[in-house]
Design an enzyme around this catalytic site. Structure first.
Site, short mmCIF file in Angstrom:
data_model
loop_
_atom_site.label_atom_id
_atom_site.label_comp_id
_atom_site.label_asym_id
_atom_site.label_seq_id
_atom_site.Cartn_x
_atom_site.Cartn_y
_atom_site.Cartn_z
CD GLU A 233 68.56 62.90 -61.64
OE1 GLU A 233 68.62 63.99 -62.22
OE2 GLU A 233 67.67 62.60 -60.82
CD GLU B 97 68.13 63.64 -56.16
OE1 GLU B 97 69.29 63.25 -56.40
OE2 GLU B 97 67.55 64.49 -56.84
C1 GAL Z 1 67.35 65.65 -59.26
C2 GAL Z 1 68.84 65.92 -59.34
C3 GAL Z 1 69.27 66.96 -58.32
C4 GAL Z 1 68.34 68.14 -58.37
C5 GAL Z 1 66.93 67.69 -58.14
C6 GAL Z 1 65.94 68.82 -58.12
O1 GAL Z 1 66.88 64.95 -60.36
O2 GAL Z 1 69.56 64.75 -59.11
O3 GAL Z 1 70.57 67.37 -58.56
O4 GAL Z 1 68.49 68.75 -59.59
O5 GAL Z 1 66.59 66.80 -59.20
O6 GAL Z 1 64.65 68.34 -57.94
#
Ligand code: GAL
Length: 818
Positions: free
Chosen positions: A454, A530
């Protein structure tokens, strides 16, 4: 094939060194007898928290150079901290320095401060102030080491570290996540030339991420001694280009460096051994290496009927490298590797030829009690906990992990998405990326590289150019693994994804983006880098803004699905290949959805101590074959008698029936990977859930209303430890009633006393709003549990750790160290 890597100016040096051959005969002998040693250099450092007004003692013009041995680094009180000359060893005031052993994180030793004006990003760092610190160590190098190459390897310092040896500036390293290595050979003092003083300034005032990053020399340090001709740093690359049931071809590339002035004729032997140490294959090559040159030697070996590596059977092999000159071993080196094939396709991941969807969690590196200075044992513990949940994948978010984490993943069986920190093709960025690739490319656990997560430049034209350079370097250093990045939007703006082998989707479930993309680009290889970000506080069943607690009965944050629901997509859309849930464990910092008083995130499937939250069972139900039934909340709702309460559950059975004090409250059909719910009238007593498969009861869980706290119950993860000054017992404490039932609301203060050759290195309780110090001999329980970490000394014996709490029965753990 032997490839010569000529460095510029090398030819001249060759001619020069041939002339010197006779003169340096004595030297040759010294070089010949030096074998490699890799000493752990963690013990006996002095630490100073805070900045020191450093001055260099400069005599008018004459001694101004940074590398002049007369240069001193001095404190305001004019006491020498870095420089020691051979007659006068470190005459410095040591009262404001404390002795520490590494790994060390000074940030976690600090007090929480609610002041958004201090530090670089207080909430993100868990309201623990950062700053500057110094480490200093005095050490002797024996006369017999003269003629060797001696370097120091720091596995990780957070961050911006500057190193001096005996007053000489040695170097600086910015990244808090990649290793740094310095050649100390010329500056060291040998034998009676005097003591050595190494000084490390760590400036952690700036940040690299948006989570708790710690401060200090938080990973191991090694002192490496070799002859002048030696295997290079991360000097082997072992791959298995052809694997079948009957044979694995083992390709071994070894980089040898000649840092001496003498031409060398050497023999390189690579022995392949199995997990039991049985010699399977030997490859021998001879080579001439000119002075100040390096060569890469390729050898091909084989393993008959190889035992393949997988998370279920993590079989390992080793290459034992020996470099000989005139029949005498002058260097030896060990490389662990595994035999496996893995392919990420647009129709699933195939491990050793079988479909193998990745059941993963993403994780930051810190843990209760120790911050980022995580002892090796705790890395093992975390991987074991994840495996018990059914996990087979680990994403090292968002940075290269400590080497011991990868060793644990190799040994215990866990596939790793190994992640680089920054989208950068600057000189430093490339250095960091290369260090990650060279360091980690032999690990069988590492199955894919992630180049960034990101990053703001993702998908714009500049970002795309940078990525192209990074992908090119990655492919050239390791052509065997695919490359991805973890993206949260765009997914191919400016042709970003086209550069990648695999497109990484963070939260691609929004608008079902990954499904739409698959329809548009069926050839695209995808991965759910993720999946959900579910927030909950262990043992809490009501949102409480003031305390900063999030209910397990809730729906989490907008961009996250319920626990386990993310797996439904991997099953439905196998081309997604696998997922990494955000996160396996809570971590300090990034307190979401609340900030202060929260100092820890709520994303973990387990809390920061590794105690499972309710969502844990959703993943265990989805990922294991074990019958799982779990319902919640706890059943201690004094004052709510007769009121309606929600009971929710996760299971992999067909249906679950709930009983309250023996009376059925009805059956629920389980829709796989989905939470189910009843609304019932609360009556204290027994809450029982029975899981049925094909009409047969196959699992049950009973929760009882407990009585008042009556006893402290300890459970250590082990009873016998190594007396090595590193090993750790993870001791979990539960507050129970007189009948041995957990008191799920207990918050009693537990005090610890310890006797014998061990020490308490930290405590925790999983309360995301706890402002108690982790470095203490006491901890309040949080919703029934707390934890204490005990580390051994170097003497063998018996450690007695007693946990007591006012008016409760205490308990003692006896740990044998040997
Ligand atoms: C994602 C990010 C993570 C964390 C997460 C929380 O977008 O990559 O590091 O911040 O969100 O939901």
């Amino acid at each position: 094939m032997i490839r010569n890597i000529q460095r510029s100016g090398i030819l001249m040096l060759i001619i020069h060194s041939v002339l010197l051959l006779t003169a340096s005969a004595q030297h040759v002998q010294n070089e010949a007898i030096s074998k490699r040693s890799r000493e752990n250099f963690d013990a006996g450092w002095q630490f100073h928290k805070g900045d020191i007004a450093m001055k260099r003692a400069v005599k008018a013009g004459k001694y101004g150079g940074l590398t002049d041995s007369k240069v001193k680094v001095i404190t305001g009180e004019d006491t020498t901290i870095a420089y020691s000359d051979k007659n006068k060893v470190a005459p410095f005031k040591s009262s404001d320095w404390t002795m520490v052993n590494l790994p060390h994180d000074w940030c976690v030793e600090g007090a929480f401060v609610h002041d958004n004006t201090i530090g670089s990003q207080p909430a993100a760092n868990g309201y623990l102030p950062v700053g500057i610190g110094f480490y200093r160590k005095e050490f002797a190098i024996p006369e017999t080491d003269k003629g060797k190459k001696i370097s120091i390897e720091f596995d990780g310092i957070f961050r911006n570290s500057t190193v001096w040896l005996n007053g000489h500036l040695i170097g600086n390293h910015q990244s808090g996540y990649t290793p740094s290595n310095y050649d100390l050979t010329d500056i060291l003092r040998y034998g009676n030339e005097g003591q050595n003083v190494i000084l490390v300034k760590v400036d952690a005032t700036d940040y690299e991420g948006w989570w708790y990053e710690g401060c200090g020399i938080y990973r191991h340090v090694w002192l490496i001694k070799t002859g002048k001709l030696h295997v290079g740093r991360f000097g082997t690359y072992v791959t298995t280009p052809a694997v079948s049931g009957s044979e694995a071809v083992v390709d071994i590339k070894t980089t040898l460096q000649n840092e001496g002035k003498v031409i060398k004729n050497i023999t390189l032997t690579s022995k392949i051994i199995d997990g039991k140490g049985t010699l399977l294959n030997t490859q021998t090559s001879t080579q001439t290496i000119t002075p100040f040159n390096e060569v890469e030697i390729s050898q091909k070996g084989g393993i008959q009927r190889p035992l393949l590596w997988s998370p279920e059977s993590p079989n390992l092999y080793k290459i034992l490298t020996e470099v000989k000159e005139n029949g005498i071993i002058i260097d030896n080196y060990e490389t662990t590797f595994g035999v496996r094939t893995i392919e990420v396709t647009n129709a699933g991941v195939f491990l050793n030829g079988k479909l193998y969807p990745i059941k993963g969690t993403a994780n930051h590196q810190d843990f209760a009690g120790v911050g980022v200075a995580v002892p090796d044992k705790i890395n093992n513990y975390r991987i074991k906990l994840l495996k018990e949940m059914g996990c087979n994948g680990y994403r090292s978010a968002h940075n290269p992990p400590t080497p011991e984490l990868l060793e644990a993943c190799d040994r215990l069986g866990m596939l790793v998405l190994d992640e680089n920190r920054l989208l950068s093709s600057t000189e430093d960025g490339m250095k960091d990326l290369k260090a990650l690739l060279y360091r980690d490319r032999n690990h069988p656990s590492v199955f894919m590289w992630s180049l960034e997560n990101e990053e703001p430049l993702q998908g714009n034209i500049t970002g795309t150019r940078i990525l192209e350079t990074m992908v090119h370097i990655t492919h050239s250093i390791d052509p065997t693994r695919p490359v991805t990045t973890a993206m949260n939007h765009g997914w191919n703006d400016s042709g970003y994804s086209d550069l990648l082998d695999v497109t990484g989707y963070n939260y691609g479930q929004r608008d079902m983006q990954y499904v739409k993309d698959h329809e548009k680009f069926p050839e695209r290889k995808m991965f759910v880098t993720e999946s959900t970000s579910f927030v909950s506080t262990r043992g809490e069943y009501e949102d409480n803004r003031e305390k900063g607690y999030v209910s397990n009965l809730g729906n989490g944050v907008g961009w996250g699905m319920l626990p386990g629901k993310d797996w439904e997509h991997i099953v439905q859309y196998p081309y997604l290949n696998g997922m990494f849930a955000w996160t396996g464990f809570d971590y300090r910092g990034e307190p979401t959805p609340y900030e202060w008083p929260c100092v820890t995130s709520h994303f973990g499937i387990m809390d920061i101590c590794g105690f499972p939250k309710d969502g844990y069972y959703a993943y265990q139900a989805a990922w294991t074959n074990k019958p799982v039934v779990h319902v919640f909340p706890h059943w201690n709702w004094q004052g709510k008698e007769g009121q309606k309460v929600k009971v929710q559950g996760y299971s992999n059975c067909d249906e679950v029936e709930l009983f309250i004090n023996g009376r059925s409250a009805g059956k629920k059909q389980v829709v796989p990977f989905n939470r189910f719910e009843w609304e019932v009238e609360y009556q204290p007593g027994k809450l029982e859930a029975r899981g049925y498969k094909a009409g047969k009861a196959i699992a049950k869980e009973i929760t009882e209303t407990s009585g008042a706290p009556a006893q402290v119950v300890l459970k250590s993860d082990c009873n016998v430890l190594q007396a090595d000054g590193c090993d750790v017992a993870i001791i979990n404490i539960a507050i129970k009633d007189a009948k041995g039932r957990l008191v799920p609301t207990a918050n009693n203060l537990v005090k610890f006393t310890i006797e014998g050759p061990g020490r308490i290195i930290g405590t925790g309780n999983g309360d995301p709003s706890s402002h108690e110090p982790d470095k203490a001999n006491q901890r309040k329980a949080f919703n029934g549990y707390c934890q204490v970490l005990v580390q051994t000394d170097k003497t063998a014996g018996e450690i007695r750790l007693k946990a007591s709490s006012e008016a409760l029965k205490s308990m003692e753990a006896v740990l044998i160290t040997e």
